[in-house]
Scaffold this motif. Sequence first.
Motif, mmCIF file in Angstrom:
data_model
loop_
_atom_site.group_PDB
_atom_site.id
_atom_site.type_symbol
_atom_site.label_atom_id
_atom_site.label_comp_id
_atom_site.label_asym_id
_atom_site.label_seq_id
_atom_site.Cartn_x
_atom_site.Cartn_y
_atom_site.Cartn_z
ATOM 1 N N ALA A 281 32.028 -41.156 65.087
ATOM 2 C CA ALA A 281 32.263 -39.820 65.631
ATOM 3 C C ALA A 281 33.637 -39.912 66.280
ATOM 4 C CB ALA A 281 31.257 -39.691 66.783
ATOM 5 N N LEU A 282 33.947 -41.200 66.630
ATOM 6 C CA LEU A 282 35.443 -41.329 67.181
ATOM 7 C C LEU A 282 36.534 -41.451 66.460
ATOM 8 C CD1 LEU A 282 34.234 -43.550 70.458
ATOM 9 C CD2 LEU A 282 34.727 -41.232 70.595
ATOM 10 N N ALA B 33 42.162 -43.425 70.805
ATOM 11 C CA ALA B 33 41.307 -42.520 70.102
ATOM 12 C C ALA B 33 40.590 -41.395 70.929
ATOM 13 C CB ALA B 33 40.661 -43.276 69.067
ATOM 14 N N TYR B 34 39.808 -41.980 71.859
ATOM 15 C CA TYR B 34 39.073 -41.212 72.883
ATOM 16 C C TYR B 34 39.671 -40.092 73.453
ATOM 17 C CZ TYR B 34 36.589 -39.813 76.974
ATOM 18 O OH TYR B 34 35.983 -39.257 78.171
ATOM 19 N N ARG B 35 40.788 -40.527 74.062
ATOM 20 C CA ARG B 35 41.716 -39.521 74.811
ATOM 21 C C ARG B 35 42.295 -38.548 74.024
ATOM 22 N NH1 ARG B 35 44.441 -43.814 79.065
ATOM 23 N NH2 ARG B 35 42.974 -44.076 80.826
ATOM 24 N N LEU C 60 40.992 -37.231 71.109
ATOM 25 C CA LEU C 60 40.113 -36.373 70.582
ATOM 26 C C LEU C 60 39.753 -35.482 71.733
ATOM 27 C CD1 LEU C 60 37.810 -38.709 68.690
ATOM 28 C CD2 LEU C 60 39.060 -36.842 67.764
ATOM 29 N N MET C 61 39.697 -36.053 72.987
ATOM 30 C CA MET C 61 39.332 -35.097 74.122
ATOM 31 C C MET C 61 40.470 -34.238 74.446
ATOM 32 S SD MET C 61 36.402 -35.989 75.174
ATOM 33 C CE MET C 61 36.165 -35.195 76.880
ATOM 34 N N SER C 62 41.700 -34.749 74.424
ATOM 35 C CA SER C 62 42.945 -33.795 74.392
ATOM 36 C C SER C 62 42.961 -32.675 73.395
ATOM 37 C CB SER C 62 44.000 -34.502 74.263
ATOM 38 O OG SER C 62 45.404 -33.736 74.382
ATOM 39 N N GLU C 63 42.702 -32.913 72.245
ATOM 40 C CA GLU C 63 42.657 -31.928 71.013
ATOM 41 C C GLU C 63 41.335 -30.859 71.480
ATOM 42 O OE1 GLU C 63 44.215 -34.613 67.398
ATOM 43 O OE2 GLU C 63 42.093 -34.201 67.670
ATOM 44 N N ASN C 64 40.465 -31.351 72.004
ATOM 45 C CA ASN C 64 39.446 -30.381 72.244
ATOM 46 C C ASN C 64 39.524 -29.815 73.630
ATOM 47 O OD1 ASN C 64 37.440 -30.384 69.649
ATOM 48 N ND2 ASN C 64 37.966 -32.445 70.105
ATOM 49 N N HIS C 65 40.337 -29.878 74.426
ATOM 50 C CA HIS C 65 40.596 -29.349 75.813
ATOM 51 C C HIS C 65 40.619 -28.053 75.835
ATOM 52 C CE1 HIS C 65 41.974 -28.584 79.913
ATOM 53 N NE2 HIS C 65 41.259 -29.674 80.130
ATOM 54 N N PRO C 66 39.941 -27.117 76.460
ATOM 55 C CA PRO C 66 39.832 -25.642 76.418
ATOM 56 C C PRO C 66 41.278 -25.067 76.502
ATOM 57 C CG PRO C 66 37.779 -26.392 77.536
ATOM 58 C CD PRO C 66 38.738 -27.819 77.417
ATOM 59 N N ASP C 67 41.980 -25.689 77.699
ATOM 60 C CA ASP C 67 43.251 -24.869 77.932
ATOM 61 C C ASP C 67 44.081 -25.062 76.644
ATOM 62 O OD1 ASP C 67 42.158 -24.004 80.465
ATOM 63 O OD2 ASP C 67 43.252 -25.815 81.560
ATOM 64 N N LYS C 68 44.162 -26.301 76.304
ATOM 65 C CA LYS C 68 45.215 -26.569 74.960
ATOM 66 C C LYS C 68 44.781 -25.740 73.924
ATOM 67 C CE LYS C 68 46.913 -31.083 76.156
ATOM 68 N NZ LYS C 68 47.342 -32.426 75.731
ATOM 69 N N LEU C 69 43.301 -25.473 73.723
ATOM 70 C CA LEU C 69 43.086 -24.796 72.345
ATOM 71 C C LEU C 69 43.326 -23.207 72.577
ATOM 72 C CD1 LEU C 69 39.339 -26.199 71.688
ATOM 73 C CD2 LEU C 69 41.794 -26.720 70.522
ATOM 74 N N GLU D 131 31.046 -28.220 73.160
ATOM 75 C CA GLU D 131 30.142 -28.999 72.906
ATOM 76 C C GLU D 131 30.676 -30.119 72.033
ATOM 77 O OE1 GLU D 131 26.983 -28.140 69.213
ATOM 78 O OE2 GLU D 131 26.297 -26.929 71.055
ATOM 79 N N ARG D 132 31.597 -30.062 71.411
ATOM 80 C CA ARG D 132 32.216 -31.373 70.406
ATOM 81 C C ARG D 132 32.671 -32.230 71.507
ATOM 82 N NH1 ARG D 132 34.259 -28.468 66.886
ATOM 83 N NH2 ARG D 132 36.427 -27.903 67.710
ATOM 84 N N SER D 133 33.232 -31.761 72.687
ATOM 85 C CA SER D 133 33.807 -32.819 73.526
ATOM 86 C C SER D 133 32.544 -33.569 74.119
ATOM 87 C CB SER D 133 34.421 -32.060 74.576
ATOM 88 O OG SER D 133 35.764 -31.422 74.038
ATOM 89 N N GLN D 134 31.733 -32.814 74.507
ATOM 90 C CA GLN D 134 30.439 -33.516 75.061
ATOM 91 C C GLN D 134 29.796 -34.615 73.904
ATOM 92 O OE1 GLN D 134 27.737 -30.270 75.772
ATOM 93 N NE2 GLN D 134 28.754 -29.719 77.472
ATOM 94 N N GLU D 135 29.864 -34.450 72.659
ATOM 95 C CA GLU D 135 29.527 -35.238 71.660
ATOM 96 C C GLU D 135 30.210 -36.365 71.572
ATOM 97 O OE1 GLU D 135 27.831 -31.959 68.664
ATOM 98 O OE2 GLU D 135 29.376 -33.131 68.186
ATOM 99 N N ILE D 136 31.777 -36.319 71.596
ATOM 100 C CA ILE D 136 32.760 -37.405 71.726
ATOM 101 C C ILE D 136 32.658 -38.131 73.027
ATOM 102 C CG2 ILE D 136 35.119 -37.782 71.975
ATOM 103 C CD1 ILE D 136 35.573 -35.258 70.402
ATOM 104 N N GLN D 137 32.315 -37.514 74.241
ATOM 105 C CA GLN D 137 32.081 -38.148 75.363
ATOM 106 C C GLN D 137 30.874 -39.070 75.345
ATOM 107 O OE1 GLN D 137 33.836 -38.175 78.807
ATOM 108 N NE2 GLN D 137 32.524 -39.695 79.162
#
Length: 265
Positions: free
Chosen positions: A203-204, A218-220, A222-231, A246-252
């Motif tokens: 998943a990571l 890698a974790y950071r 992915l979290m950055s790519e799915n950050h709401p403000d950036k999207l 929801e995808r961020s929650q799975e990654i977390q």
Amino acid sequence: MFYGKIVAGLLGLLLGGPIGLVIGLLLGHYFDRGLARAQLFASPENLARIQRNFFETSFLLQGFLAKADGRVSEAEVAHTEAIIRQMGLSADQRREAIGLFKRGSAPDFQLEPVVSEFLQICGSQRQLVQNLLLFLISLAHADGQLDSTERDALHRIGRLMGLPAAVLDQLLRMAQAQGRFHQGPGGGTGAGPDTSLADAYAALGVSADVNDRDLKRAYRKLMSENHPDKLIAKGVPEHMIKLATERSQEIQAAYEMVRKHRGGR
């Protein structure tokens, strides 16, 4: 827009004389052009145009993908309806989304012009392309399996969007693992704890022998790519941000499982 040419030209003149001036002006020209392009992309009018096209393309291609194996399954219809509910669309938006889905699943649907328009409007924003493909991948996994026709359809879309096959396959592996992980350890396929840990690594997007520093990187990422403000800044419609959350929650959750396995390092 000429500030880049002025600054780079003066620096070039001071450091390299007349030849440096010419080189500086040339570099400044490219800088100014890139800055102007970035400002145009970020304008409210252009972002609204991108959001509109992203919405339309998403549901058109969901319909196309759902029909890839010859029929639209009940699971795929249910998954699309669940996405619509999760997005909180109005009654009019819901009708439009369903209409786009049906158009995409029609026998006479033409894929190439839709993808071409998406690329023309969204430009070279790789993050937009990746998010669109992740939405489609989640639909392909709606019935719990990814058959060869759906995989071929995803690869066809990926090729048209300029995405290498290896990159798309990596996205497929990550999305599949995230989907299973979302169901919790041992969910979905009845997998045991060891397989669930393997899902967390997948998943990571990393292997089990990754070092702690690269794991965190890698974790950071992915979290950055799915950050709401950036999207939102990239042009993803706000009502589709919930899917990325929801995808961020799975990654977390995947990252926390790996950290726990490694003793909290």
